[in-house]
Design a protein around this motif. Sequence first.
Motif, PDB file in Angstrom:
ATOM      1  N   GLN A  46      26.748  39.641  41.493  1.00 25.42           N
ATOM      2  CA  GLN A  46      27.369  40.500  42.288  1.00 25.42           C
ATOM      3  C   GLN A  46      28.520  40.610  42.566  1.00 25.42           C
ATOM      4  O   GLN A  46      29.068  41.872  42.850  1.00 25.42           O
ATOM      5  N   GLU A  47      29.614  39.376  42.613  1.00 20.55           N
ATOM      6  CA  GLU A  47      30.549  39.255  42.411  1.00 20.55           C
ATOM      7  C   GLU A  47      31.311  39.955  41.482  1.00 20.55           C
ATOM      8  O   GLU A  47      31.978  40.654  42.148  1.00 20.55           O
ATOM      9  N   PHE A  49      29.921  42.387  39.365  1.00 15.25           N
ATOM     10  CA  PHE A  49      29.692  43.831  39.718  1.00 15.25           C
ATOM     11  C   PHE A  49      29.945  44.652  41.224  1.00 15.25           C
ATOM     12  O   PHE A  49      30.720  45.954  41.275  1.00 15.25           O
ATOM     13  N   ASP A  50      30.721  43.657  42.460  1.00 18.98           N
ATOM     14  CA  ASP A  50      30.928  44.490  43.561  1.00 18.98           C
ATOM     15  C   ASP A  50      33.104  44.115  43.242  1.00 18.98           C
ATOM     16  O   ASP A  50      33.630  45.686  43.538  1.00 18.98           O
ATOM     17  N   HIS A  51      33.691  43.652  41.913  1.00 17.11           N
ATOM     18  CA  HIS A  51      34.822  43.491  41.425  1.00 17.11           C
ATOM     19  C   HIS A  51      35.791  44.766  40.930  1.00 17.11           C
ATOM     20  O   HIS A  51      36.640  45.818  41.243  1.00 17.11           O
ATOM     21  N   PHE A  52      34.174  45.174  40.129  1.00 15.43           N
ATOM     22  CA  PHE A  52      34.570  46.535  38.497  1.00 15.43           C
ATOM     23  C   PHE A  52      33.868  47.950  38.986  1.00 15.43           C
ATOM     24  O   PHE A  52      34.237  48.589  38.430  1.00 15.43           O
ATOM     25  N   GLY A  53      33.132  47.368  39.739  1.00 11.52           N
ATOM     26  CA  GLY A  53      32.511  48.429  39.945  1.00 11.52           C
ATOM     27  C   GLY A  53      31.193  49.174  39.581  1.00 11.52           C
ATOM     28  O   GLY A  53      30.254  49.504  39.685  1.00 11.52           O
ATOM     29  N   GLU A  54      31.318  48.474  38.313  1.00 18.45           N
ATOM     30  CA  GLU A  54      30.380  48.548  37.162  1.00 18.45           C
ATOM     31  C   GLU A  54      30.032  47.499  35.754  1.00 18.45           C
ATOM     32  O   GLU A  54      31.374  46.992  36.289  1.00 18.45           O
ATOM     33  N   HIS A  56      28.797  46.331  31.998  1.00 16.84           N
ATOM     34  CA  HIS A  56      28.434  47.377  31.187  1.00 16.84           C
ATOM     35  C   HIS A  56      28.235  46.500  29.959  1.00 16.84           C
ATOM     36  O   HIS A  56      27.681  46.747  29.114  1.00 16.84           O
ATOM     37  N   LYS A  99      22.289  44.644  37.088  1.00 15.79           N
ATOM     38  CA  LYS A  99      24.180  45.234  37.583  1.00 15.79           C
ATOM     39  C   LYS A  99      24.320  46.789  36.033  1.00 15.79           C
ATOM     40  O   LYS A  99      24.541  47.444  36.741  1.00 15.79           O
ATOM     41  N   SER A 103      24.664  50.391  36.101  1.00 13.45           N
ATOM     42  CA  SER A 103      26.409  51.340  35.437  1.00 13.45           C
ATOM     43  C   SER A 103      25.907  52.470  34.664  1.00 13.45           C
ATOM     44  O   SER A 103      24.613  52.592  34.071  1.00 13.45           O
ATOM     45  N   GLN A 104      26.740  53.142  34.454  1.00 16.28           N
ATOM     46  CA  GLN A 104      27.415  54.293  33.360  1.00 16.28           C
ATOM     47  C   GLN A 104      27.131  53.996  32.208  1.00 16.28           C
ATOM     48  O   GLN A 104      28.234  52.804  32.313  1.00 16.28           O
TER      49      GLN A 104
END
Length: 275
Positions: A46-47, A49-54, A56, A99, A103-104
């Motif tokens: 979660q950390e 994902f929150d830090h980078f936004g995505e 990959h 996560k 993401s895209q």
Amino acid sequence: MRLALSYRNEKDKEQVAQWFAEQGREQPLFLKLDVTDRARFAAVAQEAFDHFGEVHVLVNNAGVSVFGPTDEATYDDFDWIMGVNFGGVVNGIVSFLPKLKASQGRRHVVNIASMAAFLPGPQAGIYTASKFAVRGLTESLRYNLAPHGIGCSLCCPALTRTNAWTSALKRPDGFGQSGFGEADADELAQFGTAFDAGMDPREVGDKILAGMTAQKALILTHPEHGPDFAEIYEASLAALPDEEAPPERLKIEELRREAMRKAEQGVAMSLGDLT
């Protein structure tokens, strides 16, 4: 790529941070993690994902390299080695796949096993079992991730210039009852000299990146194991019974092969596709 790197040892973290500074590169997001700690793994995912936004790319790489006669191993030996080498991969997958799916763009999972996923040894029974398990999980997971547009690779390096040989000196107290006896520091140091001849980790990493880019299911980094694979191939064929299989069984196996081909192409398959 912007990196999140997990670590356990503060000195190792400092050395890595110094390397990135010397290279003039962005500092990674350092996340302290014991890969057997599921709650912490979820928090780390979660950390990041929150830090980078995505997120990959997920690379499951942590492992312990501990050896001894399997017939003398205790539950603690099995629980520790399997818990890190296989359980750590499981925890990474369960924590991070949601996560990646959220993401895209191009996304990929790399699970680092070892040539021990193909080559057992008399002193490496539990280690080998853990790497065979990572191999089986990864080869199956690839078919599940394809419909989501997520690549998946199994990487099996051989001898690499790392400090993996020190694992036995870092045994947690909670797994102290070993059937292998107390680790001999001098004997391990001698064993560690073999790692000095190993491949540079950067070369292994470059080959992993190339394999990811090519969407390879299997990434092999060391060329010296051709004779081993030839022996495995020949022994496997020789072990097959020399007889005809009944048509009904042949049909089931062809359905399985077709389902695997479709799954790799991104088609979601179910149990109904196998009969």
